[in-house]
Enzyme design. Structure first.
Site: not given
Ligand code: PRP
Length: 187
Positions: A111, A114, A163
């Protein structure tokens, strides 16, 4: 009354934090159809194995895959790095599904990217399984937050390093089912 999420005109308040509209749901769905058609065209002679990164990418992944008419395979992987916070913990928890990736044409569905740490760790682990190819489909990318090189072949939108919630993305597990994407207000 539910005090976790409140709507006021076009703003949404989650646990008391104010979020304002960033990307309209209709625009998101139109972009996803474009990405689906690109994938369909690129994989016409293959059977892509979609790997949806839970939980956030469920919404994007389902919409992307249901607009594709060639045969596909589907797996999921649970990855977590944010917990209840608005910033990555820097530590990614995940375990690859116990399936055969050898010779497969994998498309990892995220999704949001970051820092890029999550997708990078997943791709590194997948490479050890000898697939034929690995590509990334991602709804949102924050180019200014990247801490590592990431090559996203199928990208929905670039967004600022703020965010966001909605369309699968949460704040402390709330807001995933919002139809639009909202950004934290700086007020
Ligand atoms: C979010 C998103 C990615 C990750 C991206 O997952 O879905 O997997 O963070 O961040 P990064 O590029 O800094 O690694 P999250 O840990 O929030 O879990 P979720 O999908 O269950 O909300």
């Amino acid at each position: 009354m539910n005090d976790k999420i409140q709507f006021r005109e076009d703003e949404v308040y989650i646990l008391g934090r104010k979020f304002v509209p960033l990307i309209n749901g209709e625009k998101i769905r139109r972009r996803i159809v474009e990405l689906s058609k690109c994938i369909e065209n690129d994989y016409r002679d293959k059977i892509p194995l979609f790997l949806i990164v839970l939980r956030g990418a469920i919404f994007f992944g389902v919409e992307l895959i249901k607009n594709i008419s060639i045969p596909v395979n589907l797996e999921t992987i649970r990855a977590k790095s944010y917990g209840q916070e608005m910033q990555s913990s820097g530590k990614v928890d995940f375990e690859l599904p116990n399936c055969n990736f050898e010779g497969k044409d994998i498309i990892v569905i995220e999704d949001i990217i970051d820092t890029g740490l999550t997708i990078n760790e997943i791709i590194t682990a997948l490479r050890r399984k000898n697939p034929n190819s690995i590509e990334i489909a991602c709804l949102l990318l924050k180019p200014e937050s990247l801490k590592t090189d990431v090559n996203v072949k199928y990208l929905g939108f670039e967004i600022p390093s703020k965010f966001v919630v909605g369309y699968g993305l949460d704040f402390a597990e709330f807001g995933r089912n919002l139809q639009d994407i909202f950004v934290l207000s700086e007020e």
